[in-house]
Design an enzyme around this catalytic site. Sequence first.
Site, PDB file in Angstrom:
ATOM      1  N   HIS A 179       0.731  -1.293  -0.408  1.00 54.01           N
ATOM      2  CA  HIS A 179       0.038   0.476  -0.303  1.00 54.01           C
ATOM      3  C   HIS A 179       1.109   1.448   0.109  1.00 54.01           C
ATOM      4  CE1 HIS A 179       0.363  -0.116   4.283  1.00 54.01           C
ATOM      5  NE2 HIS A 179       0.209   1.249   4.414  1.00 54.01           N
ATOM      6  N   ASP A 228      -0.337  -7.267   1.738  1.00 47.27           N
ATOM      7  CA  ASP A 228       0.206  -6.228   1.941  1.00 47.27           C
ATOM      8  C   ASP A 228       1.893  -5.986   1.419  1.00 47.27           C
ATOM      9  OD1 ASP A 228       0.678  -3.358   2.538  1.00 47.27           O
ATOM     10  OD2 ASP A 228      -0.067  -3.297   3.959  1.00 47.27           O
ATOM     11  N   GLN A 273       0.317   6.051  11.743  1.00 48.85           N
ATOM     12  CA  GLN A 273       0.380   6.696  10.050  1.00 48.85           C
ATOM     13  C   GLN A 273       1.829   6.885   9.774  1.00 48.85           C
ATOM     14  OE1 GLN A 273      -2.360   5.521   9.413  1.00 48.85           O
ATOM     15  NE2 GLN A 273      -3.182   5.580  11.352  1.00 48.85           N
ATOM     16  N   GLY A 274       2.523   6.611   9.488  1.00 56.34           N
ATOM     17  CA  GLY A 274       3.993   7.237   8.849  1.00 56.34           C
ATOM     18  C   GLY A 274       4.797   5.590   8.614  1.00 56.34           C
ATOM     19  N   ASP A 275       4.884   5.128   9.624  1.00 55.97           N
ATOM     20  CA  ASP A 275       5.119   3.385  10.046  1.00 55.97           C
ATOM     21  C   ASP A 275       5.366   2.683   9.056  1.00 55.97           C
ATOM     22  OD1 ASP A 275       6.516   4.467  12.328  1.00 55.97           O
ATOM     23  OD2 ASP A 275       4.955   4.101  13.858  1.00 55.97           O
ATOM     24  N   SER A 276       3.690   2.296   8.293  1.00 54.49           N
ATOM     25  CA  SER A 276       3.615   1.186   7.560  1.00 54.49           C
ATOM     26  C   SER A 276       5.004   1.131   7.239  1.00 54.49           C
ATOM     27  CB  SER A 276       2.647   1.794   6.389  1.00 54.49           C
ATOM     28  OG  SER A 276       1.376   2.153   7.105  1.00 54.49           O
TER      29      SER A 276
HETATM   30  N1  ARG Z   1      -1.628   2.601   7.323  1.00 57.88           N
HETATM   31  C1  ARG Z   1      -0.642   2.995   8.300  1.00 57.88           C
HETATM   32  C2  ARG Z   1       0.395   3.657   7.297  1.00 57.88           C
HETATM   33  O1  ARG Z   1       0.298   3.299   6.146  1.00 57.88           O
HETATM   34  C3  ARG Z   1       0.005   1.699   9.188  1.00 57.88           C
HETATM   35  C4  ARG Z   1      -0.648   2.028  10.193  1.00 57.88           C
HETATM   36  C5  ARG Z   1      -0.689   0.822  11.196  1.00 57.88           C
HETATM   37  N2  ARG Z   1      -2.014   1.151  12.387  1.00 57.88           N
HETATM   38  C6  ARG Z   1      -1.326   1.452  13.369  1.00 57.88           C
HETATM   39  N3  ARG Z   1      -3.423   0.687  14.107  1.00 57.88           N
HETATM   40  N4  ARG Z   1      -1.030  -0.251  14.241  1.00 57.88           N
HETATM   41  O2  ARG Z   1       1.606   3.647   8.326  1.00 57.88           O
END
Ligand code: ARG
Length: 263
Positions: free
Chosen positions: A79, A125, A215-218
């Site tokens: 993603h 993913d 967000q940003g850790d993905s």
């Molecule tokens: N989708 C998020 C990203 O793009 C990562 C989200 C992880 N969320 C969580 N609650 N662990 O960075």
Amino acid sequence: MFGPRRARQAAATLAAGAAVAATALLASPTASAAPQPIVGGTTTTTAAYPFIMQITDASGRQFCGGTLVSATKVVTAAHCMAGGSAGNVRVVGGRTYLNGTDGTVGRVSKIWVDPEYTEATSGHDVAVLTLSTPMPYKPVSYVSSSQTGVYAAGTTARILGWGTTSEYGSPSHQLRTATVPVLSDSSCRTSYGSDFVQSDMVCAGYSSGGVDTCQGDSGGPLLIGGVLAGITSWGEGCAEAGSPGVYTRLTTFSDLVTAQVGS
Ligand code: ARG
């Protein structure tokens, strides 16, 4: 560039909002500890974790994490690569701070995204980036397809990233890390119902919340026993009680990754 993911994020956040409202009626504001950074971790350095990579756009803005698994191969989330092309993505190694200028900026010659990745379900993913030049940092190994036992509930896993330190917060300028327990598939299903695809995903976190990726850790690593075992993928909100982080179950994709690493 990475817009499509936001739609799903927004939907997840909406649902999380309803859950928070319900919780608020049951618990006094002081009953829960204030969320802390990744959420709930400590600062660290790329010297301690040399395989952690920032994934940035061409202007250097970090939007995801990645893991160096060989000198020229980086594992990240599919993603993260939605709408991206090799020419507008960079991989930065050896840079602890988002605003640093140190380390090595690598260009990307190829992006492989699991062809079965679908934004609608977040299944599959996983993506592998090929670097134009080798990174001068020590890679980390990843789980093999036979190691399905690594996700035993209660096992301690390590998360890493520059993501936001609270659900609506700002990114962390310095790399952060935390440990979270792997959760059973049944508890993950209790949290997420059919959104949890057991073959493709694994949950980690505390039932009370407080520690999580955000967000940003993905795209960044979930390490078990020092080995890459998961990829930060999604969650409802961040660090909320009953809504753990969801990671790509890498054993399912090890052979696909190996095919890319050898290509
Ligand atoms: N989708 C998020 C990203 O793009 C990562 C989200 C992880 N969320 C969580 N609650 N662990 O960075």
